[in-house]
Scaffold this active site. Structure first.
Site, PDB file in Angstrom:
ATOM      1  CG  LEU A 409      -2.019  -1.011   1.290  1.00  0.00           C
ATOM      2  CD1 LEU A 409      -2.672  -0.962   2.660  1.00  0.00           C
ATOM      3  CD2 LEU A 409      -3.048  -0.726   0.212  1.00  0.00           C
ATOM      4  N   GLY A 410       1.985   1.161   0.666  1.00  0.00           N
ATOM      5  CA  GLY A 410       2.838   2.333   0.752  1.00  0.00           C
ATOM      6  C   GLY A 410       4.207   1.961   1.264  1.00  0.00           C
ATOM      7  N   GLY A 412       7.897   3.906   2.836  1.00  0.00           N
ATOM      8  CA  GLY A 412       8.522   5.149   3.272  1.00  0.00           C
ATOM      9  C   GLY A 412       9.728   4.847   4.122  1.00  0.00           C
ATOM     10  N   GLY A 413      10.210   5.902   4.772  1.00  0.00           N
ATOM     11  CA  GLY A 413      11.386   5.737   5.615  1.00  0.00           C
ATOM     12  C   GLY A 413      11.143   4.759   6.741  1.00  0.00           C
ATOM     13  N   GLY A 415       9.235   2.008   6.639  1.00  0.00           N
ATOM     14  CA  GLY A 415       9.116   0.615   6.247  1.00  0.00           C
ATOM     15  C   GLY A 415       8.050   0.465   5.180  1.00  0.00           C
ATOM     16  CB  VAL A 417       1.724   0.067   4.786  1.00  0.00           C
ATOM     17  CG1 VAL A 417       0.338  -0.314   5.273  1.00  0.00           C
ATOM     18  CG2 VAL A 417       2.404   0.965   5.806  1.00  0.00           C
ATOM     19  CE  LYS A 431       4.607   1.589  10.955  1.00  0.00           C
ATOM     20  NZ  LYS A 431       4.357   2.911  11.514  1.00  0.00           N
ATOM     21  CG  ASP A 529       6.292  11.802   8.456  1.00  0.00           C
ATOM     22  OD1 ASP A 529       6.441  12.895   7.856  1.00  0.00           O
ATOM     23  OD2 ASP A 529       6.446  10.691   7.909  1.00  0.00           O
TER      24      ASP A 529
END
Ligand SMILES: *[C@@H]1O[C@H](CO)[C@@H](O)[C@H](O)[C@H]1NC(C)=O
Ligand SMILES: *[C@@H]1O[C@H](CO)[C@@H](O)[C@H](O)[C@H]1NC(C)=O
Ligand SMILES: *[C@@H]1O[C@H](CO)[C@@H](O)[C@H](O)[C@H]1NC(C)=O
Ligand SMILES: *[C@@H]1O[C@H](CO)[C@@H](O)[C@H](O)[C@H]1NC(C)=O
Ligand SMILES: *[C@@H]1O[C@H](CO)[C@@H](O)[C@H](O)[C@H]1NC(C)=O
Ligand SMILES: *[C@@H]1O[C@H](CO)[C@@H](O)[C@H](O)[C@H]1NC(C)=O
Ligand SMILES: *[C@@H]1O[C@H](CO)[C@@H](O)[C@H](O)[C@H]1NC(C)=O
Ligand SMILES: *[C@@H]1O[C@H](CO)[C@@H](O)[C@H](O)[C@H]1NC(C)=O
Ligand SMILES: *[C@@H]1O[C@H](CO)[C@@H](O)[C@H](O)[C@H]1NC(C)=O
Length: 710
Positions: A409-410, A412-413, A415, A417, A431, A529
């Protein structure tokens, strides 16, 4: 046990009842120490003998004198028999030596040996027997009864000496005998009347014997007969050869007499030149007595592995045996098989298989151990008591199809998802953090997870559970179906965001969520964030703040934070950037950026823009300064009152974006202000529901109205 022995005895007794396989049943087979096989029989002196026991009563019946102890078998009248061999066709008997004894007066004592083997088919063995003579002034003579043959040898010596294995005329001489000899007279003479040698050679002697049965080195010149009765000097045997009948095999086999051929089944007829007749021998692969009516019996070679070699599977055949090499091996089993035994291979494979099974078990145990260890390290014991679901690793692997890329799903920094579906069809977001610093994981992590688990707000994404078996814990959240606010602003082009009403609502909800986080715990949970891609919209487009799970690990007042600036470029609090000190006000700044994003529809961290809009924050602030607000808002404004609300909201954003955190409002103040605006908006919305004109008054100042839902 007893019954076993009874069975064993009953099985073996028939053979003993039958007696020796070498004699006619019912006949005695031994006399003293001597075994007497058929065709020979025993005439025991004290008993009446059965004539069936020998092949020919007059030729093959030997007298067993039981006056001796042990009883003694005699060939003729005075030759004791020591051995009878059916296989070799021989009889060993002992014959006395002939001798002459002297003293200074001359010959004082002598014995001439004369031997006759009788009328039977017996001959002295010419191959085994030799006349041996011992003496220092001696001439020995031998001749047969018919005087058709005569031979002799001379033995001389001058002084006392020992015979050292040689018998060639010096103190001792030897001479062979001719074939087919049945009678023998042995006489001795002294050419020089023994006058010079009698002192060390008192008696000269001569005897016929099988060389194998005595030792020349043990013969002595000094021997004397012990007494006139026992004339024996040397213990040695004479070998007598016999045949069963004195005729040729052909003659015997073609005989009209059914009893004419003496050889039984499975035997061969063998003609002997010396005996001038035939005898019988078992064929190869057979054993027994060839003269008995039943003949020779097949040998079960497989029962005698010492004598008959077999490397593989032994199978007895009539008169022989076969030996097949074991499966997988080549060659003649009787000589030796080449290659690997299948059992060896099987054992090898078995061993490898066992090792693999053991290794497999060790891996399983190790994995389980590791899972348990991770669980404990990750605070499993503590968390077990919380009201949170503990997932197994396998459960989540299954739900996310082993973290398949299509489920991502996503990223980033923090990890990754993944979208997952549990067995009960519950949708989840898993996650998977990137490797965290192990030292931070223990107490701190447990404490912080403990706080996160208490989070329960309608505008915060709920945590459903955890998986602690993995190295880094997996966090399981409720799945939010409508994606991120970022996506709706920048890609979906305002379907839901076409109305200010919804933008305001989402901003207010987000502010409530952040205020909730800030006030939930002491020290406060700082999101760290805040950005549009961390604000999710559920199926009714309600805002849900997500991804605080990682951020909350950044606790305020941590000195080492300076080295670990986290967050997203464009949303980052400049004060935090400078001091490295993350505070609630950092969230306020980031929220201000989200407000600007909501108003302008511009990405705060875009590198695609040029000129004035390059820094959207500066652009926004200067536009606000110049009262050009309507120039930069990206959506349809319905009324004057809405425009007023937007102005207030823009002013609030400006306050949030102040350089000094101290000057920014708290999240609580922001939430309250937005809440107030929402109430105002709701009432004014109802008010102006019918006045469509006002809506279009402002239309010209809108940017794009694509897909507008008005
Ligand atoms: C057995 O020996 C006795 C004398 O010892 C003799 O009279 C008899 O005939 C012999 N029997 C046979 C079958 O030779
Ligand atoms: C037994 O031996 C005698 C003498 O050699 C002979 O005359 C006789 O035929 C033999 N009997 C048998 C059955 O061979
Ligand atoms: C048996 O041996 C004894 C003692 O040597 C002898 O007196 C007797 O005559 C022998 N019997 C026969 C049947 O040869
Ligand atoms: C008899 O002679 C055979 C063949 O020579 C031999 O194998 C066997 O050992 C001898 N038996 C005795 C008791 O000397
Ligand atoms: C030699 O033998 C004879 C006859 O046996 C005997 O009379 C004589 O005494 C013997 N001589 C010696 C020296 O032994
Ligand atoms: C051989 O011995 C037998 C019996 O002792 C005898 O009758 C015969 O005369 C002897 N022959 C010679 C040549 O001495
Ligand atoms: C036999 O020996 C004696 C003495 O030992 C000797 O006197 C005699 O001449 C010898 N006789 C012959 C025929 O050699
Ligand atoms: C002859 O020699 C043998 C063995 O060396 C010995 O035993 C014997 O006594 C000797 N005889 C005489 C008369 O010296
Ligand atoms: C014969 O006797 C000698 C001396 O006793 C011994 O060394 C040798 O081994 C014997 N030989 C046999 C074949 O028994």
């Amino acid at each position: 046990m007893l019954s076993f022995w009874l069975v064993f005895l009953s099985l073996t007794s028939p053979t003993t009842a039958k007696g020796s396989p070498y004699v006619v049943s019912g006949c005695a087979d031994t006399c003293g120490n001597v075994h007497v096989p058929y065709p020979f029989g025993i005439n025991i002196t004290s008993e009446i003998s059965d004539p069936r026991c020998a092949l020919n009563n007059s030729e093959f019946m030997f007298t067993c004198n039981s006056s001796y102890n042990p009883p003694q078998l005699f060939f003729g009248e005075n030759m004791p028999i020591h051995n009878i061999s059916v296989e070799e066709g021989t009889i060993s008997v002992r014959i006395d030596a002939a001798y002459n004894c002297y003293n200074n007066t001359g010959l004082i004592n002598n014995f001439r040996q004369s031997i006759g083997l009788g009328s039977g088919p017996f001959r002295f063995s010419d191959s085994r027997n030799k006349l041996t003579v011992v003496g220092c002034d001696t001439l020995a003579l031998m001749e047969d009864e018919a005087q058709s043959f005569g031979s002799g040898c001379v033995s001389l010596c001058g002084t006392n000496m020992t015979l050292q294995g040689s018998c060639s005329g010096f103190g001792c001489c030897q001479t062979p005998i001719p074939q087919s000899l049945k009678t023998l007279n042995i006489s001795l003479a002294s050419p020089r009347n023994h006058s010079r040698v009698w002192q060390f050679n008192p008696c000269e002697y001569a005897f016929l014997a099988d060389e194998r049965t005595y030792n020349v080195s043990e013969l002595q010149l000094s021997y004397k007969p012990f007494s006139p009765e026992t004339k024996r000097f040397v213990t040695s045997d004479v070998v007598i050869e016999w045949v069963v009948r004195e005729e040729t095999c052909d003659a015997a086999q073609s005989s009209s007499n059914p009893n004419g051929f003496a050889c039984g089944d499975n035997s061969n007829c063998l003609y002997s030149v010396n005996g001038q007749g035939y005898r019988c021998v078992c064929k190869d692969g057979f054993t027994g007595n060839p003269y008995l009516p039943q003949g020779c019996q097949d040998i079960d070679e497989c029962k005698e592995p010492d004598k008959y070699k077999c490397d593989g599977t032994c199978k007895n055949t009539f008169g022989g045996y076969t030996c097949r090499c074991p499966l997988g091996m080549r060659g003649d089993g009787k000589v030796g098989c080449q290659g690997f035994r299948i059992t060896t291979i099987a054992a090898f494979i078995g061993a490898i298989f066992s090792i693999m099974v053991i290794a497999f078990l060790i891996i399983i145990i190790y994995k389980r151990r590791r899972k348990e260890k991770n669980f404990l390290e990750n605070g499993g014991m503590l968390l077990k008591h919380q009201r949170v679901r503990i997932f197994s690793e396998a459960e989540l692997v299954k739900a996310t199809k082993n973290f398949d890329a299509s489920r991502l799903l996503g990223e980033g920094g923090f990890g990754y998802v993944y979208h997952g579906v549990l067995a009960d069809d519950t949708q989840i977001a898993v996650k998977k953090s990137k490797d965290l610093d192990k030292t931070r994981l223990n107490q701190e992590f447990q404490h912080e997870i403990g706080i996160v688990l208490q989070v329960n707000h309608k505008n915060v994404v709920k945590i459903i559970g955890l998986c602690l078996e993995t190295k880094v814990p997996l966090l399981v959240y409720e799945f939010i179906s409508n994606g991120t606010l970022f996506h709706h602003i920048h890609h979906k082009k305002y379907q839901i965001l076409a109305h200010w009403k919804n933008r305001l609502r989402i901003a207010a909800e987000t502010a409530l969520a952040l205020d909730y986080l800030h006030s939930l715990a002491d020290p406060p949970i700082i999101h760290g964030d805040v950005k549009s891609s961390n604000i999710l919209l559920d199926d009714s487009y309600t805002a849900k703040v997500s991804d605080f799970g990682d951020s909350m690990l950044i606790s305020p007042g941590q000195s080492d934070m300076a080295t670990k600036i986290q967050g997203t470029f464009g949303y980052l609090d400049p004060e935090y950037l400078m001091t490295g000190n993350l505070t609630e006000k950092s969230d306020v700044y980031s929220f201000g950026v989200v407000l600007v994003e909501l108003l302008t529809g511009e990405k705060p961290n875009s590198s695609e823009r040029f000129g004035d809009k390059r820094n959207i924050i500066q652009y926004f602030l200067s536009s606000l300064e110049n009262h050009d607000l309507h120039q930069i808002i990206c959506f349809n404004v319905a009324s004057e009152s809405e425009m007023e609300e937007i102005g207030v909201c823009a002013d609030l954003a400006k306050q949030c974006l102040r350089i000094s955190g101290m000057d920014r409002p708290t999240m609580k103040e922001v939430a309250e202000e937005l809440g107030r605006l929402r109430k105002l908006n709701q009432s004014s919305w109802k008010h102006s529901q019918n006045s469509q004109e006002t809506k279009y008054l402002m239309a010209e100042s809108s940017y794009s109205i694509e897909n507008g839902t008005s």
